[in-house]
Design an enzyme around this catalytic site. Structure first.
Site, mmCIF file in Angstrom:
data_model
loop_
_atom_site.group_PDB
_atom_site.id
_atom_site.type_symbol
_atom_site.label_atom_id
_atom_site.label_comp_id
_atom_site.label_asym_id
_atom_site.label_seq_id
_atom_site.Cartn_x
_atom_site.Cartn_y
_atom_site.Cartn_z
ATOM 1 N N HIS A 1 0.826 -1.211 0.000
ATOM 2 C CA HIS A 1 0.000 0.000 0.000
ATOM 3 C C HIS A 1 0.863 1.266 0.000
ATOM 4 O O HIS A 1 0.458 2.314 0.506
ATOM 5 C CB HIS A 1 -0.950 0.018 1.206
ATOM 6 C CG HIS A 1 -1.734 -1.242 1.386
ATOM 7 N ND1 HIS A 1 -2.855 -1.539 0.644
ATOM 8 C CD2 HIS A 1 -1.517 -2.303 2.208
ATOM 9 C CE1 HIS A 1 -3.327 -2.721 1.015
ATOM 10 N NE2 HIS A 1 -2.526 -3.208 1.953
ATOM 11 N N SER B 1 14.298 19.634 -17.804
ATOM 12 C CA SER B 1 13.208 20.539 -18.135
ATOM 13 C C SER B 1 13.680 21.602 -19.121
ATOM 14 O O SER B 1 14.853 21.983 -19.124
ATOM 15 C CB SER B 1 12.698 21.213 -16.854
ATOM 16 O OG SER B 1 11.879 22.323 -17.142
#
Length: 507
Positions: free
Chosen positions: A172, A291
């Site tokens: 989880h 980027s």
């Protein structure tokens, strides 16, 4: 890919009289040769993917016709020579047509004359296209299998270097139990091993020849279906002629196997993206990008695209099944849209497999950061509970004690401090000290992530000796699948050489 050929049962003389003339193609005549729907019907551009496959199928069929005495050997030689010319000219030089099959036949007739039409004796475009799809798809599946085997080799190689590198294991996305990098990577090797087996299984069913089924009801000519299957490297035939011409379940099976492989890769990509975000793994520059505006960024773009390919593959598998679900036997034109995108997704999944493998092989696993993260969230709690149970306490009671201790244990606690909190919880739950069941030293050892991982030595566990067995089994499985892949490639190469030799007898 147009199929449904009304000329399949024509005899050789009737075929020959249909030589292309003027603006006609080899199949369509004045009534069906024009109109606004012609371009919509055409698959010629998309058929570039099966241009080479169609030429091979044509050659095998013509050789068989000559061997069976259905077509004269000299005529067969002219047709086979014309096919060589068509191949040399390339797909882009083909005349207009509804599909590559019609265009190649038209090109042969243009070169040979009416006798060129004899190449289509005793077959339909229905069985022809089904054979071409299988012929091409075999190569795509073998390429995907090869990439998957190579990815497993990369995982095993990195795993063998990190059998004692402790890392956090999650359920989880929460810290669960310490494990090792080797154990983690081998979990994906196991998944990819099953993906390899699924692709090999799909290949077995793809590798059956439909040629000779004609439109769907067979042919009165004395053909030899087993011979054409042999010349094309197929392991046998799809025997029932209606099934052979119409079935595309092999496309659905292949698409689903590819989608399952892509899903495995997507999970691996997601994990590496998360690990990169947590700072415990650094991807190589070759598998990252920056980027356009933020120069400090190092983005896991290749893995994000790998993750994205899974969506495309799942969509293709679903789309293929959706296309097939409502079709009656035998041939329907819907099938023209069933295969080109499967070829495309096979290439994309193969490429994603190679990228994911390369990302793993070149990544930097920060052992110190991984070790520090391995103990976060009291991830050794299960090991402490197991230790208490081995000391004679009912496991459910041990679970209750450790759950109570977990509320007090902090990530920064030393083993001595954490053990003291476990002792306190034991006294509250049982009324007895921890020492009544296990020594304080053993508890402190169990609280260490490395010791915790090393203690779980059951088959398939993260302990180094268990991982060593897994590594050996993985290497054996890879070798077995690599041998199977080589055998299939050799069989296709041998068949191609044999077909070339037979063609040379006539040309």
């Amino acid at each position: 890919m147009t199929d449904d050929d009304p000329d399949a049962a024509m005899d050789a003389d009737a075929e020959a009289s249909g030589a292309a003339g003027g603006g006609d193609t080899a199949v369509r005549r004045d009534r069906f040769s024009g109109g606004p729907a012609r371009e919509f019907l055409s698959s010629l551009a998309a058929d570039a993917a099966i241009f080479e496959a169609d030429l091979a199928v044509d050659r095998a069929h013509v050789v068989m016709l000559a061997e069976q005495g259905i077509v004269d050997g000299a005529v067969a030689g002219e047709v086979l020579g014309a096919l060589d010319d068509v191949e040399a000219a390339g797909h882009g030089a083909l005349p207009d047509g509804e599909d590559v099959h019609e265009a190649i036949e038209t090109a042969v007739i243009d070169r040979v004359g009416p006798d060129g039409g004899r190449m289509h004796t005793a077959r339909s475009r229905n069985d022809e296209v089904a054979t071409c799809i299988r012929y091409r798809l075999r190569e795509d599946l073998l390429a995907a299998i090869e990439a998957t085997v190579a990815a497993r080799e990369a995982l095993v190689e990195v795993a063998s270097e990190h059998t004692e590198t402790v890392m956090p294991g999650y359920t989880h996305l929460q810290p669960a139990q310490p494990t090792t990098v080797a154990h983690y990577l081998l979990s994906y090797e196991g998944g990819l091993a099953r993906d390899t087996e699924r692709l090999l299984d799909a290949y077995d069913r793809v590798n059956r020849s439909p040629l000779g089924a004609a439109a769907f009801a067979g042919t009165p000519f004395n053909i030899d279906r087993d011979r054409t299957a042999e010349l094309l490297g197929f392991d046998g035939t799809v025997r029932n002629s209606m099934d052979a011409a119409s079935a595309r379940d092999f496309l659905a099976e292949s698409a689903n196997a590819l989608a399952t492989l892509a899903t495995t890769l997507s999970g691996l990509a997601e994990d590496l993206i998360v690990f990169s975000n947590k700072g415990v793994v650094e991807l190589a520059d070759a598998y990252s990008s920056t980027s356009s505006i933020m120069p400090q960024k190092k983005n896991p773009d290749t893995l994000e695209l790998t993750r994205g390919v899974a969506g495309d593959a799942i969509g293709e598998a679903t789309g293929t099944l959706s296309l097939l679900k409502g079709l009656p036997r035998a041939y329907n034109r819907d099938l023209q849209r069933a295969h080109a995108s499967v070829f495309e997704i096979a290439g994309e999944v193969r490429e994603a497999t190679e990228v994911a493998a390369g990302a793993v092989a070149t990544a930097d696993w920060d052992e110190a950061a991984l070790a520090a993260a391995a103990g976060e969230g009291f991830s050794t709690a299960t090991g402490v509970a197991d230790l208490l149970a081995m000391g004679g306490m009912p496991f459910r009671t041990a679970h209750e004690i450790v759950a109570a201790a977990a509320e007090a244990v902090d990530d920064g606690d030393s083993p001595d401090t954490a053990a003291a909190k476990v002792d306190e919880a034991t006294r509250k739950v049982t009324g007895e000290p921890l020492s009544a069941y296990v020594s304080r030293e053993d508890v402190e050892s169990a609280l260490d992530p490395a010791e915790s991982a090393a203690s779980r030595d059951s088959a398939g566990g993260p302990a180094p000796e268990a991982v060593a067995d897994e590594l050996a089994a993985a290497e054996a499985g890879i070798a077995k699948n690599d041998d199977a892949l080589a055998a299939e490639r050799d069989a296709l190469a041998d068949a191609s050489e044999a077909l070339d030799a037979e063609v040379d007898r006539y040309v």
